[in-house]
Motif scaffolding. Structure first.
Motif, PDB file in Angstrom:
ATOM      1  N   UNK A   1       0.577  -1.381   0.069  1.00 56.79           N
ATOM      2  CA  UNK A   1      -0.211   0.449  -0.032  1.00 56.79           C
ATOM      3  C   UNK A   1       1.133   1.350   0.256  1.00 56.79           C
ATOM      4  N   UNK A   2       1.737   1.064   0.225  1.00 57.82           N
ATOM      5  CA  UNK A   2       2.794   2.324   0.962  1.00 57.82           C
ATOM      6  C   UNK A   2       2.871   3.607   1.124  1.00 57.82           C
ATOM      7  N   UNK A   3       1.929   2.989   2.715  1.00 57.32           N
ATOM      8  CA  UNK A   3       1.103   4.346   3.586  1.00 57.32           C
ATOM      9  C   UNK A   3       2.459   4.110   4.977  1.00 57.32           C
ATOM     10  N   UNK A   4       2.844   5.697   5.456  1.00 57.72           N
ATOM     11  CA  UNK A   4       3.253   5.632   6.896  1.00 57.72           C
ATOM     12  C   UNK A   4       2.943   6.606   6.559  1.00 57.72           C
ATOM     13  N   UNK A   5       3.393   7.266   8.419  1.00 59.89           N
ATOM     14  CA  UNK A   5       3.161   7.973   8.883  1.00 59.89           C
ATOM     15  C   UNK A   5       4.206   8.822  10.003  1.00 59.89           C
ATOM     16  N   UNK A   6       3.858   9.923  10.168  1.00 62.61           N
ATOM     17  CA  UNK A   6       4.649  10.970  10.745  1.00 62.61           C
ATOM     18  C   UNK A   6       4.042  11.588  11.890  1.00 62.61           C
ATOM     19  N   UNK A   7       4.067  11.302  13.334  1.00 70.08           N
ATOM     20  CA  UNK A   7       3.594  12.078  14.084  1.00 70.08           C
ATOM     21  C   UNK A   7       4.253  12.619  14.718  1.00 70.08           C
ATOM     22  N   UNK A   8       4.276  14.437  15.024  1.00 70.56           N
ATOM     23  CA  UNK A   8       5.113  15.177  15.735  1.00 70.56           C
ATOM     24  C   UNK A   8       4.412  15.239  17.154  1.00 70.56           C
ATOM     25  N   UNK A   9       5.320  15.778  17.933  1.00 73.48           N
ATOM     26  CA  UNK A   9       4.800  15.982  19.329  1.00 73.48           C
ATOM     27  C   UNK A   9       6.013  16.576  19.983  1.00 73.48           C
ATOM     28  N   UNK A  10       5.131  17.272  21.281  1.00 75.92           N
ATOM     29  CA  UNK A  10       6.432  18.007  22.063  1.00 75.92           C
ATOM     30  C   UNK A  10       6.098  19.348  22.855  1.00 75.92           C
ATOM     31  N   UNK A  11       7.290  20.118  23.155  1.00 76.12           N
ATOM     32  CA  UNK A  11       6.573  21.602  23.375  1.00 76.12           C
ATOM     33  C   UNK A  11       6.357  22.235  22.164  1.00 76.12           C
ATOM     34  N   UNK A  12       5.125  23.049  22.807  1.00 75.92           N
ATOM     35  CA  UNK A  12       4.509  23.910  21.513  1.00 75.92           C
ATOM     36  C   UNK A  12       5.676  24.709  20.612  1.00 75.92           C
ATOM     37  N   UNK A  13       6.394  25.357  21.062  1.00 70.92           N
ATOM     38  CA  UNK A  13       6.999  26.226  20.215  1.00 70.92           C
ATOM     39  C   UNK A  13       8.250  25.564  19.354  1.00 70.92           C
ATOM     40  N   UNK A  14       8.805  23.634  19.825  1.00 67.88           N
ATOM     41  CA  UNK A  14       9.681  23.266  19.305  1.00 67.88           C
ATOM     42  C   UNK A  14       8.500  22.683  18.590  1.00 67.88           C
ATOM     43  N   UNK A  15       7.113  21.907  18.190  1.00 69.65           N
ATOM     44  CA  UNK A  15       6.477  21.512  17.125  1.00 69.65           C
ATOM     45  C   UNK A  15       5.531  22.373  16.131  1.00 69.65           C
ATOM     46  N   UNK A  16       5.766  23.837  17.163  1.00 72.60           N
ATOM     47  CA  UNK A  16       5.433  25.234  15.569  1.00 72.60           C
ATOM     48  C   UNK A  16       6.583  24.823  14.544  1.00 72.60           C
ATOM     49  N   UNK A  17       7.936  25.260  14.900  1.00 73.78           N
ATOM     50  CA  UNK A  17       8.882  25.285  14.259  1.00 73.78           C
ATOM     51  C   UNK A  17       9.329  23.726  12.957  1.00 73.78           C
ATOM     52  N   UNK A  18       8.882  23.088  13.860  1.00 77.41           N
ATOM     53  CA  UNK A  18       9.162  21.593  13.176  1.00 77.41           C
ATOM     54  C   UNK A  18       8.757  21.229  12.481  1.00 77.41           C
ATOM     55  N   UNK A  19       6.728  21.719  12.390  1.00 78.60           N
ATOM     56  CA  UNK A  19       5.883  21.635  11.806  1.00 78.60           C
ATOM     57  C   UNK A  19       6.260  22.311  10.526  1.00 78.60           C
TER      58      UNK A  19
END
Length: 421
Positions: A267-285
């Motif tokens: 099917x070739x489907x994967x995912x990344x779930x990003x979490x952590x401190x809000x300021x860091x997740x905002x910049x990472x995303x």
């Protein structure tokens, strides 16, 4: 948190900023330089409808995955929940590793990777010009992460080249969960050294213990609590681990996908779930959006099947879990009944593969080549995974029971034959 210089990140130019503000007010614009044929009635008949690119993946597909995560976190309502915004759908966990190395590491910077382990991460790191530094898992009746070794590596890293710790939970091929106390220590280390966690949890749901299915589903996610779990104090191996997905104290990237969750690697489907401190997740995303947009999101042809596939996830999990558990139990029986008694199965908690231990006087290459010629069986010896000792063979738990038993008996027979030679 350090991010690589490979991804441009900063303020929008005046035109882009003004357009974003106007769109936020509800305005819609036509593009003078639009190169999307699907919105101009030029799409092929078998792929009708307009195509709207979203760097994080089609919304309907992400909602279906987020809803599944919500149910397994125990929120109960099956809504897409708070993880939707930090969810990226892509073609594979291999692609996820590549994107995350681009995000976190400049050339010649490093990540920490567990050994023994599957060599895929090292190969991807080389392609990304990133160094993979091994941290050891120790075996003394059960597998344990050498936390002291990780701390020493970070103390010696005076130039701060190490940017993330990769954890495989459960590990492949050792079939060992990250224990509760190990998880807490790793989170604390990442807080102290400002590191990200990359958690590959594709095998997480496949506990090999007969009574752990409900426990893995309802307690595998940290949910809204970051308190250390009470399972598995240091020196005691609990049989069900705890996911890193959803961890809020440090920047965390949890990987999962259909190749294991619904037994559909094609099917070739994967995912990344990003979490952590809000300021860091905002910049990472924001930075991940740039990477994802440059590579373009996954195919709509596959994405539109994701909601239906997610509806089959629990059924598929049960089917594959029943097979792996039954085969694991039968493996233990066959090995215990073997008259020579020279082989053993290393303790296993979860996954699709387990490790058969054989006398270290047998050359692993000789055993594998013998299986190849005498029984038409290919196999992977322990050194493929950087095992710390000789005399190990990886055994898949997926084959149909009759095939599985025949293969196991062939291996045991070949071991006895080599010892008698």
């Amino acid at each position: 948190m350090h991010f690589s210089s490979r991804v441009e990140y900063g303020s929008l130019n005046p035109i882009a900023r003004e357009e974003q503000e106007e769109r936020g007010k509800g305005k819609r614009f036509s593009k003078l330089n639009d190169a999307n044929p699907t919105i101009h009635g030029l799409a092929p008949e078998i792929l009708p409808g307009p195509y709207h690119a979203d760097p994080r993946g089609p919304l309907e597909a992400r909602e279906a995955i987020a809803s599944f995560i919500s149910r397994h976190e125990g929120t109960g309502d099956g809504s897409s929940g708070s993880c939707l915004d930090g969810l990226y759908v892509l073609s594979s966990t291999s692609q996820a590793y590549s994107w995350l190395m681009k995000l976190l590491c400049d050339a010649n910077e490093a990540i920490l990777v567990p050994k023994p382990g599957y060599p895929l991460v090292d190969s991807i790191a080389r392609l990304e010009c990133v160094q993979s530094i091994s941290y050891p898992l120790r075996f003394d009746g059960s597998w344990t992460i050498d936390i002291a070794a990780i701390e020493e590596m970070l103390k010696q890293d005076v130039s701060r080249r190490i940017r993330a710790i990769v954890v495989i939970n459960p590990n492949n091929p050792t079939a060992s969960y990250v224990q509760g106390w190990e998880r807490e220590r790793l989170v604390g280390i990442c807080e102290a050294y400002d590191l990200a966690i990359i958690a590959d949890e594709v095998f997480f749901e496949y506990s090999l213990q007969q009574d752990d299915a409900d426990d893995a589903r309802s307690h595998g996610y940290p949910g809204h609590s970051d308190q250390p779990d009470q399972q598995g104090q240091q020196g005691q191996a609990s049989q069900t681990g705890r996911r890193f997905a959803g961890e809020s104290r440090v920047l965390t990237f949890a990987l999962d996908g259909f190749s294991k969750l619904v037994a559909a690697p094609h099917a070739k489907v994967g995912w990344i779930r990003v979490s952590g401190p809000q300021s860091e997740t905002n910049e990472a995303c924001a930075r991940l959006d740039t990477i994802a947009d440059d590579y373009l999101p996954m195919s709509d042809i596959i994405a539109r099947e994701i909601p239906q596939l997610m509806k089959q996830a629990d059924t598929q999990l049960d089917k594959v879990r029943e097979r792996t558990r039954d085969n694991y139990a039968r493996l233990l029986e066959i090995v215990a009944e073997n008259p020579s008694g020279v082989a053993d199965v290393l303790p296993a908690q979860a996954g699709w593969n387990v490790l058969l231990r054989l006398p270290s006087v047998i050359d692993e290459d000789l055993l594998v080549l013998s299986l190849l010629h005498e029984h038409c069986l290919s196999a992977q010896p322990g050194y493929y995974f950087d095992m710390p000792f000789n005399g190990v063979l990886a055994i898949s738990l997926l084959p149909q029971p009759s095939v599985f038993e025949r293969q196991v008996r062939a291996v045991l027979s070949q071991i006895d034959e080599l010892l008698d030679a």
